[in-house]
Design a protein around this motif. Structure first.
Motif, short mmCIF file in Angstrom:
data_model
loop_
_atom_site.label_atom_id
_atom_site.label_comp_id
_atom_site.label_asym_id
_atom_site.label_seq_id
_atom_site.Cartn_x
_atom_site.Cartn_y
_atom_site.Cartn_z
N LYS A 42 -3.80 -36.86 -10.47
CA LYS A 42 -4.40 -35.57 -10.11
C LYS A 42 -3.38 -34.49 -9.79
CE LYS A 42 -5.60 -33.82 -6.49
NZ LYS A 42 -5.05 -32.63 -5.78
N PRO A 43 -2.40 -34.71 -8.89
CA PRO A 43 -1.44 -33.63 -8.61
C PRO A 43 -0.65 -33.19 -9.85
CG PRO A 43 -1.28 -35.35 -6.94
CD PRO A 43 -2.16 -35.89 -8.04
N THR A 44 -0.32 -34.14 -10.69
CA THR A 44 0.42 -33.81 -11.91
C THR A 44 -0.43 -32.95 -12.84
OG1 THR A 44 1.82 -35.76 -11.76
CG2 THR A 44 1.56 -34.78 -13.95
N VAL A 45 -1.65 -33.37 -13.07
CA VAL A 45 -2.53 -32.61 -13.98
C VAL A 45 -2.76 -31.20 -13.44
CG1 VAL A 45 -4.86 -32.48 -14.95
CG2 VAL A 45 -3.64 -34.67 -14.93
N VAL A 46 -3.04 -31.07 -12.15
CA VAL A 46 -3.27 -29.75 -11.55
C VAL A 46 -2.02 -28.88 -11.70
CG1 VAL A 46 -3.65 -28.53 -9.36
CG2 VAL A 46 -5.09 -30.48 -9.97
N ASN A 47 -0.85 -29.43 -11.37
CA ASN A 47 0.38 -28.63 -11.48
C ASN A 47 0.68 -28.26 -12.92
OD1 ASN A 47 1.81 -28.11 -8.85
ND2 ASN A 47 1.28 -30.26 -8.62
N TRP A 48 0.45 -29.17 -13.85
CA TRP A 48 0.69 -28.84 -15.25
C TRP A 48 -0.31 -27.82 -15.77
CZ3 TRP A 48 2.12 -34.30 -17.56
CH2 TRP A 48 3.39 -34.66 -17.08
N LEU A 49 -1.54 -27.84 -15.28
CA LEU A 49 -2.51 -26.81 -15.66
C LEU A 49 -2.06 -25.44 -15.14
CD1 LEU A 49 -5.95 -28.60 -15.15
CD2 LEU A 49 -4.95 -27.84 -17.32
N ILE A 64 7.86 -35.30 -10.85
CA ILE A 64 8.26 -36.03 -9.64
C ILE A 64 7.08 -36.82 -9.09
CG2 ILE A 64 9.03 -35.77 -7.24
CD1 ILE A 64 10.64 -33.29 -8.20
N ASN A 65 5.89 -36.23 -9.10
CA ASN A 65 4.71 -36.96 -8.63
C ASN A 65 4.51 -38.25 -9.41
OD1 ASN A 65 2.02 -37.24 -7.22
ND2 ASN A 65 1.38 -37.14 -9.36
N LEU A 66 4.62 -38.18 -10.72
CA LEU A 66 4.45 -39.39 -11.54
C LEU A 66 5.53 -40.42 -11.23
CD1 LEU A 66 3.43 -37.92 -15.01
CD2 LEU A 66 1.97 -39.00 -13.29
N TYR A 67 6.75 -39.95 -11.04
CA TYR A 67 7.84 -40.86 -10.71
C TYR A 67 7.55 -41.60 -9.41
CZ TYR A 67 12.40 -42.74 -9.63
OH TYR A 67 13.42 -43.59 -9.30
N VAL A 68 7.16 -40.85 -8.39
CA VAL A 68 6.86 -41.48 -7.10
C VAL A 68 5.64 -42.39 -7.21
CG1 VAL A 68 6.18 -41.04 -4.69
CG2 VAL A 68 7.96 -39.63 -5.76
N ALA A 69 4.61 -41.93 -7.89
CA ALA A 69 3.37 -42.71 -7.99
C ALA A 69 3.57 -44.05 -8.67
CB ALA A 69 2.31 -41.90 -8.74
N TRP A 97 3.59 -42.93 -1.96
CA TRP A 97 3.02 -41.85 -2.76
C TRP A 97 2.13 -40.95 -1.91
CZ3 TRP A 97 -2.16 -40.79 -4.04
CH2 TRP A 97 -2.32 -39.69 -4.88
N VAL A 98 1.30 -41.51 -1.06
CA VAL A 98 0.43 -40.71 -0.20
C VAL A 98 1.27 -39.83 0.73
CG1 VAL A 98 -1.28 -40.81 1.67
CG2 VAL A 98 -1.56 -42.27 -0.34
N PHE A 137 3.65 -34.61 2.45
CA PHE A 137 4.88 -34.07 3.00
C PHE A 137 5.90 -33.67 1.93
CE2 PHE A 137 3.25 -37.03 6.28
CZ PHE A 137 2.92 -36.07 7.23
N GLY A 138 6.07 -34.48 0.92
CA GLY A 138 7.05 -34.19 -0.11
C GLY A 138 6.69 -32.99 -0.95
#
Length: 183
Positions: A77-84, A134-139, A147-148, A153-154
């Motif tokens: 979700k964070p990746t998709v939102v940021n890429w959108l 970065i989100n995908l890397y951490v996830a 990840w949470v 925080f990150g």
């Protein structure tokens, strides 16, 4: 205050995760996102595009997480939102006279050159793409708890650092004469 309002669903997700699990936390972020958009609509009779995009992705990916009992969907979700957002900022370079960043900030800031708006807009595009990666890397390379923590925080920390860095860049190009006239 707006900053807290924008991060309200993420904060509730974090608390619910720490108290329960990823599935309860996902249900909480769905409800919180619906409430966020609803309250904003009731108060202002309009919705913010950022909130709507986030709500749609939370409903789709959060719903899939709960339905399939697979956290991978909410990780994305964070990746998709940021890429959108990156796509929207990029498209705005070619649609209309002003890019998205200029439309959002020009009432508060007058810059000495149109090129500065372009550079800042592309910096945001790069930031959104990078934070998504970065989100995908951490996830997918760390445990769920990491990840949470990163999600709250990150990502917030990286966003604040980016905005501060952008502010230092921006200060060099503020049109002092136009700012005095606005006062």
């Amino acid at each position: 205050m707006k900053f807290l309002y924008d991060f309200f669903p993420i904060l509730l997700f974090f608390i619910a995760y720490k108290m329960y699990d990823i599935y309860i936390a996902t249900a909480v972020i769905i409800v919180a996102s619906v409430a966020q958009v609803s309250f904003f609509w009731l108060k202002h009779r309009r919705v913010e595009k950022m909130h709507v995009i986030t709500l749609v992705m939370v409903l789709i990916l959060g719903g899939a997480t709960i339905y399939f009992q697979n956290a991978t969907f909410i990780y994305w979700k964070p990746t998709v939102v940021n890429w959108l957002f990156a796509v929207a900022f990029l498209a705005s370079q070619f649609i209309g006279d002003k890019n998205l960043l200029q439309r959002m900030l020009e009432k508060q800031v007058t810059l000495t050159s149109q090129h500065v708006w372009t550079h800042l807009n592309f910096a945001w595009i790069g930031f959104f793409i990078t934070i998504g990666v970065i989100n995908l890397y951490v996830a997918f390379n760390f445990d769920e708890n990491t990840w949470v923590n990163f999600k709250l925080f990150g990502m917030m920390g990286l966003t604040i650092l980016f905005v501060v860095g952008q502010s230092f860049y921006l200060m060099r190009y503020i049109d002092e004469n136009a700012e005095t006239e606005k006062s």
